[in-house]
Design a protein around this motif. Structure first.
Motif, mmCIF file in Angstrom:
data_model
loop_
_atom_site.group_PDB
_atom_site.id
_atom_site.type_symbol
_atom_site.label_atom_id
_atom_site.label_comp_id
_atom_site.label_asym_id
_atom_site.label_seq_id
_atom_site.Cartn_x
_atom_site.Cartn_y
_atom_site.Cartn_z
ATOM 1 N N TYR A 127 6.840 -13.218 -0.479
ATOM 2 C CA TYR A 127 6.818 -14.415 0.344
ATOM 3 C C TYR A 127 6.113 -15.523 -0.446
ATOM 4 O O TYR A 127 5.273 -15.258 -1.304
ATOM 5 C CB TYR A 127 6.019 -14.185 1.636
ATOM 6 N N GLN A 145 3.866 -19.130 0.544
ATOM 7 C CA GLN A 145 3.206 -19.786 1.668
ATOM 8 C C GLN A 145 2.835 -21.197 1.268
ATOM 9 O O GLN A 145 2.131 -21.413 0.272
ATOM 10 C CB GLN A 145 1.950 -19.016 2.094
ATOM 11 N N GLY A 173 2.612 -26.502 6.095
ATOM 12 C CA GLY A 173 3.716 -27.062 6.864
ATOM 13 C C GLY A 173 4.953 -26.189 6.927
ATOM 14 O O GLY A 173 5.868 -26.464 7.708
ATOM 15 N N HIS A 174 4.988 -25.142 6.112
ATOM 16 C CA HIS A 174 6.145 -24.241 6.099
ATOM 17 C C HIS A 174 5.790 -22.803 6.461
ATOM 18 O O HIS A 174 6.655 -22.024 6.827
ATOM 19 C CB HIS A 174 6.817 -24.248 4.722
ATOM 20 N N GLY A 175 4.539 -22.460 6.327
ATOM 21 C CA GLY A 175 4.152 -21.089 6.630
ATOM 22 C C GLY A 175 4.649 -20.113 5.579
ATOM 23 O O GLY A 175 4.917 -20.477 4.426
ATOM 24 N N LEU A 176 4.803 -18.888 5.988
ATOM 25 C CA LEU A 176 5.277 -17.826 5.099
ATOM 26 C C LEU A 176 6.800 -17.761 5.130
ATOM 27 O O LEU A 176 7.398 -17.624 6.190
ATOM 28 C CB LEU A 176 4.717 -16.477 5.554
ATOM 29 N N ARG A 177 7.398 -17.832 3.946
ATOM 30 C CA ARG A 177 8.857 -17.761 3.866
ATOM 31 C C ARG A 177 9.273 -16.660 2.895
ATOM 32 O O ARG A 177 8.712 -16.550 1.806
ATOM 33 C CB ARG A 177 9.427 -19.109 3.415
ATOM 34 N N GLU A 182 15.217 -16.125 2.657
ATOM 35 C CA GLU A 182 15.649 -17.461 3.034
ATOM 36 C C GLU A 182 15.427 -18.522 1.963
ATOM 37 O O GLU A 182 16.054 -19.582 2.014
ATOM 38 C CB GLU A 182 14.955 -17.890 4.338
ATOM 39 N N PHE A 196 2.755 -14.219 -1.987
ATOM 40 C CA PHE A 196 2.235 -12.967 -1.452
ATOM 41 C C PHE A 196 3.276 -11.876 -1.555
ATOM 42 O O PHE A 196 4.450 -12.080 -1.232
ATOM 43 C CB PHE A 196 1.837 -13.132 0.016
ATOM 44 N N PHE A 225 -0.439 -6.993 3.173
ATOM 45 C CA PHE A 225 -0.259 -8.008 2.150
ATOM 46 C C PHE A 225 -1.203 -7.792 0.981
ATOM 47 O O PHE A 225 -2.314 -7.275 1.145
ATOM 48 C CB PHE A 225 -0.538 -9.399 2.725
ATOM 49 N N ARG A 251 -1.911 -17.577 -6.825
ATOM 50 C CA ARG A 251 -1.855 -19.037 -6.666
ATOM 51 C C ARG A 251 -1.232 -19.621 -7.931
ATOM 52 O O ARG A 251 -1.828 -19.569 -9.004
ATOM 53 C CB ARG A 251 -3.255 -19.578 -6.444
#
Lengths: 112, 111
Positions: free
Chosen positions: A35, A37, A40-44, A59, A90, A103, A108
């Protein structure tokens, strides 16, 4: 963190360079996930794997590839890093006997 | 529309208060619902999960799911400054399936 480690913890790289992030687990879990992070988008979900050589797209998979040649390692590669890929990445595993993920501590990544 | 929606906050409450965090979801196939807590610069950690509708309690935390209204809640009793974190709600169709997360609500507990 329940046998899941990510490396490196921090990385700064230049635009256009390839970057590989590593996720290593010690508990032989079948399912692994990557994922990103962002505020404004969170975890994707980027990519996921249900076993050795069995991976699929999430996605936001454009610009990323993955490999899983061993159960314990799930690699995420940015073929040619862009500034939009600056994020915290992550890795997650699905431990047996319960729902939800465990997780890793995250990587970073800064692309300059 | 994102599959799981939650107010980003921040939500500030005094120590000792009851905190209510809420989410809505759109995928009626979700069967598992989770709450994660994430401290700054750390990975999310699973607080608790529920299967289908109903309540689940773990110490000061209670998770509630109402599938008829597609509403997920987390209640924190006797809130502590150490509860200050971002709380993520999430859902999945099966136990081992990929999880869809809300964007998280930042919570501040004021001493």
């Amino acid at each position: 963190d329940a046998g899941i480690t990510q490396s490196p913890r921090h990385k700064v790289t230049e635009t256009g360079t390839p970057v590989t992030l590593r996720c290593h687990q010690t508990e032989n879990h079948r399912y692994m996930y990557w994922y990103r992070q962002d505020p404004g988008h969170g975890l994707r979900l980027i990519h996921y794997s249900y076993g050795v050589k069995d991976t699929d797209k999430g996605e936001v998979s454009d610009g990323y590839s993955v490999s899983r040649s061993k159960t314990e390692d799930f690699l995420l590669t940015l073929e040619s890093a862009t500034s939009s890929q600056t994020s915290v990445y992550f890795c997650a595993i699905t431990p047996g006997g319960t729902a939800g993920y465990t997780f890793g501590s995250g990587t970073r990544l800064t692309v300059v | 529309q994102k599959e799981v929606e939650q107010d980003p906050g921040p939500l500030s409450v005094p120590e000792g208060a009851i905190v209510s965090l809420n989410c809505t979801y759109s995928n009626s196939a979700f069967q598992y619902f989770m709450w994660y807590r994430q401290y700054s610069r750390k990975g999310p950690e699973l607080l608790m999960y529920t299967y289908s509708s109903g309540n689940k309690e773990d110490g000061r935390f209670t998770a509630q799911v109402d599938k008829s209204s597609k509403y997920i809640s987390l209640f924190i009793r006797d809130s502590q400054p150490s509860d200050s974190a971002t709380y993520l709600c999430a859902g999945s169709m099966n136990r081992d399936d990929k999880i869809i997360f809300g964007k998280g609500t930042r919570l501040h507990i004021l001493p």
